[in-house]
Each structure stands twice: as structure tokens, then as C-alpha cells.
Write a protein that holds these residues in place. Structure first.
Motif, PDB file in Angstrom:
ATOM      1  N   VAL A  87       0.845  -1.201   0.000  1.00 47.91           N
ATOM      2  CA  VAL A  87       0.000   0.000   0.000  1.00 47.91           C
ATOM      3  C   VAL A  87       0.879   1.250   0.000  1.00 47.91           C
ATOM      4  CG1 VAL A  87      -1.705   1.303   1.324  1.00 47.91           C
ATOM      5  CG2 VAL A  87      -1.959  -1.157   1.056  1.00 47.91           C
ATOM      6  N   GLY A  88       2.002   1.198   0.716  1.00 50.02           N
ATOM      7  CA  GLY A  88       2.930   2.337   0.706  1.00 50.02           C
ATOM      8  C   GLY A  88       3.441   2.631  -0.691  1.00 50.02           C
ATOM      9  N   ALA A  93       3.133   6.209  -5.419  1.00 50.28           N
ATOM     10  CA  ALA A  93       2.937   6.388  -6.856  1.00 50.28           C
ATOM     11  C   ALA A  93       1.748   7.301  -7.146  1.00 50.28           C
ATOM     12  CB  ALA A  93       2.736   5.031  -7.526  1.00 50.28           C
ATOM     13  N   ASN A  94       0.693   7.209  -6.342  1.00 45.27           N
ATOM     14  CA  ASN A  94      -0.511   8.021  -6.550  1.00 45.27           C
ATOM     15  C   ASN A  94      -1.099   8.367  -5.179  1.00 45.27           C
ATOM     16  OD1 ASN A  94      -2.845   9.247  -7.329  1.00 45.27           O
ATOM     17  ND2 ASN A  94      -3.696   7.484  -8.401  1.00 45.27           N
ATOM     18  N   PRO A  95      -0.735   9.536  -4.604  1.00 48.79           N
ATOM     19  CA  PRO A  95      -1.200   9.887  -3.247  1.00 48.79           C
ATOM     20  C   PRO A  95      -2.719  10.022  -3.126  1.00 48.79           C
ATOM     21  CG  PRO A  95       0.594  11.320  -3.935  1.00 48.79           C
ATOM     22  CD  PRO A  95       0.202  10.510  -5.123  1.00 48.79           C
ATOM     23  N   GLU A  96      -3.405  10.265  -4.229  1.00 49.41           N
ATOM     24  CA  GLU A  96      -4.862  10.436  -4.186  1.00 49.41           C
ATOM     25  C   GLU A  96      -5.613   9.128  -4.432  1.00 49.41           C
ATOM     26  OE1 GLU A  96      -6.426  13.316  -3.321  1.00 49.41           O
ATOM     27  OE2 GLU A  96      -4.371  13.910  -2.866  1.00 49.41           O
ATOM     28  N   LYS A 126      -7.070   8.301   1.689  1.00 50.38           N
ATOM     29  CA  LYS A 126      -8.431   8.133   1.177  1.00 50.38           C
ATOM     30  C   LYS A 126      -8.810   6.672   1.344  1.00 50.38           C
ATOM     31  CE  LYS A 126      -9.068  11.750  -2.128  1.00 50.38           C
ATOM     32  NZ  LYS A 126      -9.510  12.023  -3.488  1.00 50.38           N
ATOM     33  N   ILE A 127      -9.641   6.406   2.338  1.00 49.10           N
ATOM     34  CA  ILE A 127     -10.068   5.041   2.624  1.00 49.10           C
ATOM     35  C   ILE A 127     -11.589   5.004   2.563  1.00 49.10           C
ATOM     36  CG2 ILE A 127     -10.092   3.191   4.339  1.00 49.10           C
ATOM     37  CD1 ILE A 127      -7.477   4.339   5.444  1.00 49.10           C
ATOM     38  N   GLY A 128     -12.132   4.085   1.777  1.00 47.92           N
ATOM     39  CA  GLY A 128     -13.577   3.921   1.668  1.00 47.92           C
ATOM     40  C   GLY A 128     -13.975   2.527   2.091  1.00 47.92           C
TER      41      GLY A 128
END
Length: 141
Positions: A87-88, A93-96, A126-128
């Protein structure tokens, strides 16, 4: 010359005035100091999100094993370190990037919360949540 007698009494009126002003200040500011987290809860009848093939899904099964739909071995349980590492790398690679959490209905909340902590430690902001909509959403339980 008349000698004046020394008074050994303390004038407490100014101290009472200061105390009352402080009391008023605390009474006014105390209700404003309520601590908590602002949370926007989803509506029951909300529309579902459009799903991309690129969504990252973090799954938790009832025995507390973690899975990511990224990489070669998507059906292999991951250790805490492997989850944080993968996940890191995605977040760098894509912070959003949105990470969707799919917790099994029978999984204890402890496992899901620990998984969310791993996502947070890896830098995910951003966690859904994913869930299956109920068939009979209008009835009360």
C-alpha cells in the motif's frame, strides 16, 4: 503629626472581580471545546459508486487475514508488513488513490480496525468502505 494605624486586612474585592471574569470566560468557552471527529455518515438510500478496474480493494476475512487485489498473488493472505509495503508503494505512486476496505460480515471489528491502521501507517489518506446493499433496505431490524 497623627500616627495612622496600619491595617492588616487584605482587600479581596479585586480578586473576586478577576475570579468572576474568569468564570464567565470559562462558561462561555467550555461548550465550544467539545472534542470529536466530524463524520459524514452515508445515507441508506445513497447511490452506489461507479467502480473502476483500477480500484484497490483491501479485504479482511473472518479469520483476520488480509488480501489486496494488487500484484500477482491476489488470493494469498498478506502479512502486516507486506500490506504496509504494497500500500505504501501504491500511495507513493498516486497519493490520491482510494483504498476500498471490504470487511467480511463475520469478521470481528478488531481485524478491520487493525487493517485500517495498517493502511493509515502506509500513508493512505483516502479510505472507503465496500458493502453489499441490503435487499430489503426499507424494513427495520
Amino acid at each position: 503629626m497623627a500616627r495612622r494605624k496600619l491595617s492588616s486586612e487584605i482587600n479581596v474585592v479585586p480578586y473576586i472581580d478577576v475570579m468572576l471574569v474568569l468564570l464567565i470566560i470559562f462558561m462561555v468557552t467550555a461548550p465550544l471545546m467539545v472534542q470529536g471527529i466530524e463524520v459524514d455518515l452515508p445515507d441508506v438510500n445513497s447511490a452506489s459508486m461507479t467502480s473502476n478496474e483500477q480500484d484497490v480493494v483491501f479485504a479482511v476475512n473472518p479469520s483476520g487475514e488480509y488480501f489486496l487485489n494488487v500484484g500477482d498473488n491476489q488470493d494469498t493472505p498478506l502479512s502486516d508488513e507486506a500490506v504496509t509495503e504494497k500500500v505504501g508503494a501504491l500511495v507513493r505512486a498516486n497519493p490520491e488513490k482510494m483504498i476500498l476496505v471490504r470487511g467480511d460480515a463475520k469478521a470481528p471489528y478488531e481485524y478491520v480496525a487493525r487493517g485500517m491502521q495498517l493502511l493509515s501507517d502506509a500513508g493512505a489518506r483516502k479510505i472507503g468502505f465496500m458493502f453489499d446493499p441490503q435487499e430489503d433496505a426499507g424494513s427495520a431490524r
